[in-house]
Design an enzyme around this catalytic site. Structure first.
Site, PDB file in Angstrom:
ATOM      1  N   TYR A   1      -7.182  -6.261  14.167  1.00  0.00           N
ATOM      2  CA  TYR A   1      -7.745  -6.249  12.600  1.00  0.00           C
ATOM      3  C   TYR A   1      -7.798  -7.118  11.814  1.00  0.00           C
ATOM      4  O   TYR A   1      -7.313  -6.985  10.193  1.00  0.00           O
ATOM      5  CB  TYR A   1      -6.915  -4.913  12.009  1.00  0.00           C
TER       6      TYR A   1
ATOM      7  N   GLN B   1      13.409  -3.302   3.183  1.00  0.00           N
ATOM      8  CA  GLN B   1      12.749  -2.536   3.812  1.00  0.00           C
ATOM      9  C   GLN B   1      12.772  -2.017   4.303  1.00  0.00           C
ATOM     10  O   GLN B   1      12.012  -0.164   5.609  1.00  0.00           O
ATOM     11  CB  GLN B   1      10.780  -3.097   3.247  1.00  0.00           C
TER      12      GLN B   1
ATOM     13  N   GLU C   1      -6.013  -1.791   2.622  1.00  0.00           N
ATOM     14  CA  GLU C   1      -6.956  -1.423   3.755  1.00  0.00           C
ATOM     15  C   GLU C   1      -6.316  -0.123   4.270  1.00  0.00           C
ATOM     16  O   GLU C   1      -5.512   0.474   4.600  1.00  0.00           O
ATOM     17  CB  GLU C   1      -6.867  -2.352   4.712  1.00  0.00           C
TER      18      GLU C   1
ATOM     19  N   TYR D   1       1.080 -13.998  -3.508  1.00  0.00           N
ATOM     20  CA  TYR D   1       1.584 -13.323  -4.565  1.00  0.00           C
ATOM     21  C   TYR D   1       1.436 -14.260  -5.309  1.00  0.00           C
ATOM     22  O   TYR D   1       1.557 -13.642  -7.112  1.00  0.00           O
ATOM     23  CB  TYR D   1       2.725 -12.828  -4.072  1.00  0.00           C
TER      24      TYR D   1
ATOM     25  N   HIS E   1       8.311  -5.251   6.173  1.00  0.00           N
ATOM     26  CA  HIS E   1       7.666  -5.489   6.526  1.00  0.00           C
ATOM     27  C   HIS E   1       7.536  -4.306   7.874  1.00  0.00           C
ATOM     28  O   HIS E   1       7.795  -5.027   9.731  1.00  0.00           O
ATOM     29  CB  HIS E   1       6.424  -6.864   7.180  1.00  0.00           C
TER      30      HIS E   1
END
Length: 363
Positions: free
Chosen positions: A248, A80, A238, A259, A144
């Site tokens: 958080y 990613q 979120e 998953y 990520h």
């Protein structure tokens, strides 16, 4: 220019949000075509656009033509990771400074991690390139990296870095990078009032922690609060309002699952961990967000637009008292929505993977 009529009523029960019935013509104009993954884009004062392509190219779109910007650093393509977000310094007209995040392999360990760079943009070239922050250590994992960038009204620069696939160590540990939102002065120095500057071994640039993979961040123009959204796993995406020093919760609390469908936590709330303002179950895979602050869309002014990678639509979120009270799916099926911005002209624009940058038209 293409227009679509929308009329539907859906109940999104797990998040207690109703997709209300609406009738209007919503269309788009393709402004920049033939883009692969337009991760981020920013409008320059002359209304030209700087666009980041994930594969590592920075594109300057002006007068209907695309030109590659010279002087880019080496960008690592890993899962990613690649060339990510871009933002102009609030005083760009005077200083010509741009900021962008990208996956970098610089460092002793193999793999890559997210870097924030500042450079001067002029005559289609970058000069005075300077890495302001590089997350450590590098990781061979491909997930990520984050990342989004915003400036507040004091010229602090905020940027997000995901947990890099290491949920058990990175997000809850303020002595480690990743799974965090960071705040720097515009020159890369650490603000003296950052929340963890006096804690031994803490990463002094951290502003908030306990994040999974924030790929949306925007200053709310009506409140000046920093809003973010982040990917959950299977469910639990979120929206959060970011507050200095807050935790958080990832992965201690979550509304998502592995998953595989199994649980990784038994709780959705805990003392001293922030609850999301809103969450999606099932996951929509959010990317990009922008507030509508324009009279061009009188029925939408004050709304929040959020892109969905997974379901290929834009979620038009109606807000009341700082809460999402209604969602409308618009422009479905064009492609994975990667980035959203409001232009200098007041129109809303979106970067669609495999298509390009579109202008949203409502009649």
């Amino acid at each position: 220019m293409r227009f679509f009529s929308y009329s539907f009523l859906l109940v999104f029960s797990l998040s207690s949000i109703v997709f209300a019935q609406k009738k209007m013509k919503i269309g788009y104009e393709l402004i920049v075509k033939d883009l692969d993954i337009p991760w981020g884009f920013s409008f320059l004062p002359d209304n030209s656009i700087l666009i980041t392509e994930k594969e590592g190219e920075l594109i300057h779109f002006k007068n209907g033509k695309k030109k590659l910007v010279e002087g880019m650093p080496e960008v690592t393509l890993r899962g990613q990771g690649g060339l990510l977000d871009i933002a102009l310094h609030p005083n760009f007209k005077e200083n010509k400074l741009i900021y962008f995040t990208f996956a970098s392999s610089e460092g002793e360990e193999k793999g890559a991690n997210t870097s924030l760079m500042r450079a001067r943009f002029e005559n289609n070239k970058l000069t005075n390139q300077e890495v302001l922050y590089k997350a450590e250590p590098n990781s061979r994992k491909g997930q990520h990296f984050g990342s989004r960038i915003v400036f507040d009204n004091q010229n602090h620069v905020y940027f997000s870095i995901g947990d890099r696939g290491n949920r058990d160590e990175n997000p809850q540990d303020i002595t480690r990078d990743c799974g965090k939102i960071y705040r720097l002065n515009d020159n890369g120095s650490i603000p003296k009032d950052n929340p963890f500057v006096k804690i031994p071994n803490a990463k002094k640039a951290i502003f908030t922690y306990g994040h999974r993979n924030p790929q949306g961040m925007e200053i709310n123009p009506f409140t000046n609060q920093i809003w973010t959204h982040e990917h959950g796993p299977k469910g639990g995406d979120e929206i959060n309002i970011i507050q200095k020093g807050k935790n958080y919760g990832w992965p201690v609390i979550s509304y998502g699952l592995n998953y595989s469908g199994s649980k990784f936590t038994e709780i959705t709330e805990k003392k001293e961990m922030e609850q999301p303002l809103h969450y999606w179950t099932p996951s929509i895979a959010p990317s990009g967000m922008a507030f509508v602050n324009s009279d061009i869309y009188p029925n939408w002014k004050g709304n929040l637009l959020v892109g969905s990678l997974k379901f290929q639509y834009i979620s038009n979120c109606t807000l009341e008292n700082g809460k999402v009270v209604e969602e409308e799916k618009i422009l479905e099926g064009l492609g994975r929505v990667r980035s959203i911005e409001q232009g200098n002209d007041g129109y809303m624009y979106a970067g669609i993977e495999g298509l390009g940058i579109i202008k949203i038209i409502v009649k």
